[in-house]
Design a protein around this motif. Sequence first.
Motif, mmCIF file in Angstrom:
data_model
loop_
_atom_site.group_PDB
_atom_site.id
_atom_site.type_symbol
_atom_site.label_atom_id
_atom_site.label_comp_id
_atom_site.label_asym_id
_atom_site.label_seq_id
_atom_site.Cartn_x
_atom_site.Cartn_y
_atom_site.Cartn_z
ATOM 1 N N SER A 165 8.607 -30.598 -20.307
ATOM 2 C CA SER A 165 8.130 -31.770 -21.044
ATOM 3 C C SER A 165 7.354 -31.311 -22.270
ATOM 4 N N LEU A 166 7.130 -32.243 -23.207
ATOM 5 C CA LEU A 166 6.340 -31.918 -24.392
ATOM 6 C C LEU A 166 4.931 -31.509 -23.990
ATOM 7 N N PHE A 167 4.362 -32.188 -23.032
ATOM 8 C CA PHE A 167 3.017 -31.850 -22.552
ATOM 9 C C PHE A 167 2.974 -30.410 -22.055
ATOM 10 N N THR A 168 3.992 -30.015 -21.308
ATOM 11 C CA THR A 168 4.048 -28.638 -20.798
ATOM 12 C C THR A 168 4.179 -27.640 -21.929
ATOM 13 N N PHE A 169 5.066 -27.937 -22.890
ATOM 14 C CA PHE A 169 5.216 -27.043 -24.040
ATOM 15 C C PHE A 169 3.890 -26.857 -24.766
ATOM 16 N N GLN A 170 3.221 -27.957 -25.050
ATOM 17 C CA GLN A 170 1.979 -27.875 -25.811
ATOM 18 C C GLN A 170 0.923 -27.077 -25.066
ATOM 19 N N ASN A 171 0.866 -27.236 -23.757
ATOM 20 C CA ASN A 171 -0.094 -26.478 -22.969
ATOM 21 C C ASN A 171 0.264 -25.001 -22.891
ATOM 22 N N ALA A 174 -0.640 -23.565 -26.256
ATOM 23 C CA ALA A 174 -2.093 -23.522 -26.395
ATOM 24 C C ALA A 174 -2.676 -22.364 -25.599
ATOM 25 N N ARG A 175 -2.108 -22.095 -24.428
ATOM 26 C CA ARG A 175 -2.574 -20.990 -23.591
ATOM 27 C C ARG A 175 -2.454 -19.652 -24.307
ATOM 28 N N THR A 176 -1.473 -19.521 -25.217
ATOM 29 C CA THR A 176 -1.293 -18.273 -25.966
ATOM 30 C C THR A 176 -1.868 -18.346 -27.383
ATOM 31 N N GLY A 177 -2.590 -19.446 -27.679
ATOM 32 C CA GLY A 177 -3.327 -19.501 -28.940
ATOM 33 C C GLY A 177 -2.697 -20.289 -30.063
ATOM 34 N N PRO A 180 -0.403 -27.497 -31.686
ATOM 35 C CA PRO A 180 0.884 -28.200 -31.724
ATOM 36 C C PRO A 180 1.687 -27.980 -33.006
ATOM 37 N N THR A 181 1.010 -27.863 -34.143
ATOM 38 C CA THR A 181 1.729 -27.597 -35.394
ATOM 39 C C THR A 181 2.339 -26.194 -35.375
ATOM 40 N N GLU A 182 1.549 -25.228 -34.949
ATOM 41 C CA GLU A 182 2.041 -23.856 -34.873
ATOM 42 C C GLU A 182 3.164 -23.719 -33.851
ATOM 43 N N MET A 183 3.127 -24.491 -32.797
ATOM 44 C CA MET A 183 4.210 -24.489 -31.815
ATOM 45 C C MET A 183 5.536 -24.819 -32.494
ATOM 46 N N LEU A 255 12.836 -32.102 -29.069
ATOM 47 C CA LEU A 255 11.569 -32.586 -28.525
ATOM 48 C C LEU A 255 10.386 -32.003 -29.284
ATOM 49 N N VAL A 256 10.444 -30.713 -29.538
ATOM 50 C CA VAL A 256 9.348 -30.033 -30.228
ATOM 51 C C VAL A 256 9.273 -30.456 -31.693
ATOM 52 N N PHE A 257 10.390 -30.413 -32.392
ATOM 53 C CA PHE A 257 10.390 -30.747 -33.822
ATOM 54 C C PHE A 257 9.940 -32.182 -34.066
ATOM 55 N N ASN A 258 10.309 -33.080 -33.179
ATOM 56 C CA ASN A 258 10.016 -34.501 -33.360
ATOM 57 C C ASN A 258 8.647 -34.888 -32.819
ATOM 58 N N SER A 259 7.905 -33.921 -32.282
ATOM 59 C CA SER A 259 6.639 -34.242 -31.628
ATOM 60 C C SER A 259 5.573 -34.764 -32.581
ATOM 61 N N ASP A 260 5.707 -34.503 -33.880
ATOM 62 C CA ASP A 260 4.777 -35.073 -34.868
ATOM 63 C C ASP A 260 5.544 -35.895 -35.891
ATOM 64 N N ASP A 261 6.605 -36.561 -35.391
ATOM 65 C CA ASP A 261 7.474 -37.390 -36.251
ATOM 66 C C ASP A 261 8.110 -36.572 -37.367
ATOM 67 N N ASN A 262 8.426 -35.331 -37.065
ATOM 68 C CA ASN A 262 9.159 -34.433 -37.969
ATOM 69 C C ASN A 262 8.357 -33.991 -39.192
ATOM 70 N N ALA A 263 7.055 -34.186 -39.169
ATOM 71 C CA ALA A 263 6.249 -33.817 -40.340
ATOM 72 C C ALA A 263 6.251 -32.310 -40.578
#
Length: 373
Positions: A165-171, A174-177, A180-183, A255-263
């Motif tokens: 899930s997006l939540f899992t990806f973001q976490n 984040a665990r590796t520093g 969400p933008t850098e992800m 999922l990742v690319f669209n997580s901030d509305d593609n900004a």
Amino acid sequence: MNKILILIISQCLRWAVAAPTWPSPVDELEDIMMLNTGYRARGFADPVTPCSKGAGPGRVTAAEFVRTAFHDMATGNIFLGTGGLDASIVFELNNGGGDNIGQAFPTSLTFFAPYLSSRSSMADIIAMSMHTAVRACGGPAIPFRTGRVDASEAGPPGVPLPQNSLFTFQNQFARTGFDPTEMIQVVACGHTLGGVHAENFPQIVPVGSAPDDVKQFDNTAKFDNKIATDYVSGQSTDPLVVGPSQAARRASDLLVFNSDDNATITTMADPNYFTNTCQSLLQKMIDVVPASVTLTEPIVPYDVKPVALQLTLQNGGSEITFSGDIRVRTTTRPASQISSVQVVYKDRTGSGSNEISTSVKETSSLQNCNLKP
């Protein structure tokens, strides 16, 4: 004393960092990194030159080097100060969780193995492979610092997987520093090379649905921002954006690319921004290490480097032969402007001023000399 010394001309790397002083603990890694072709070549860049080269149909070794570095780093935890790029992946290939499936990882590690020594840890070699792969594919020079210490056991599971899930990806990021933008940026930088193999992910690339059962992320065999421009223009062929991955709920790039509305991915469509961002974030990625590890300054080529110097007793000990090589960098000082190289020999007390002449033996060079660092 015989005046035997060889001059080696080392070509092609421009990097605005202070030159090192010889000898140094990084000398072995500097040789592996710098001497790619010609005299005393170490051959580390051979599997990724040219960028499209692979160990089998549909495979791209440069992408496999990048993926190996990311997967090794991905179990790190900056909050606990553990893991990161520590070669723990060596112990994680058969963990049963699907984190490191496929031939990319054992093939890469097998190639790296002969370079492992007391002066070059496997973790440093894996990190250096990121620099080598990106550079070979026309990307920026990723600054490579050394000092990583190899793990003695597997790290915890936690490599990002397509079904997350997006939540899992973001976490996980984040665990590796990475925020969400850098992800988003790291995913784009990593997925500019290679693709998805049906053998490993049949729900994403069904067997028989693509040439060699591999669907590439984009249609260029180089490090560029095509993955971003294709996505932004609605022409993406990324199997983690379009195709069966959507129905299988494994369209992780979408999922990742669209997580901030593609900004963020839209900004990555600018080639200069893409290059500069990837250079910064891929260095940040390989610099994720345990809190107990202190990394050196980035390796840069020597202007002048003695190699394999040796004193040999001759004629029953009545004479000494001094032999070896001197490597001279010719990107900051053209070879045409070097009339001669001489070595002044002094004994351990500092006495003596014997001049030893040299002669040109061979040349050696780095990869992609025409690129900006």
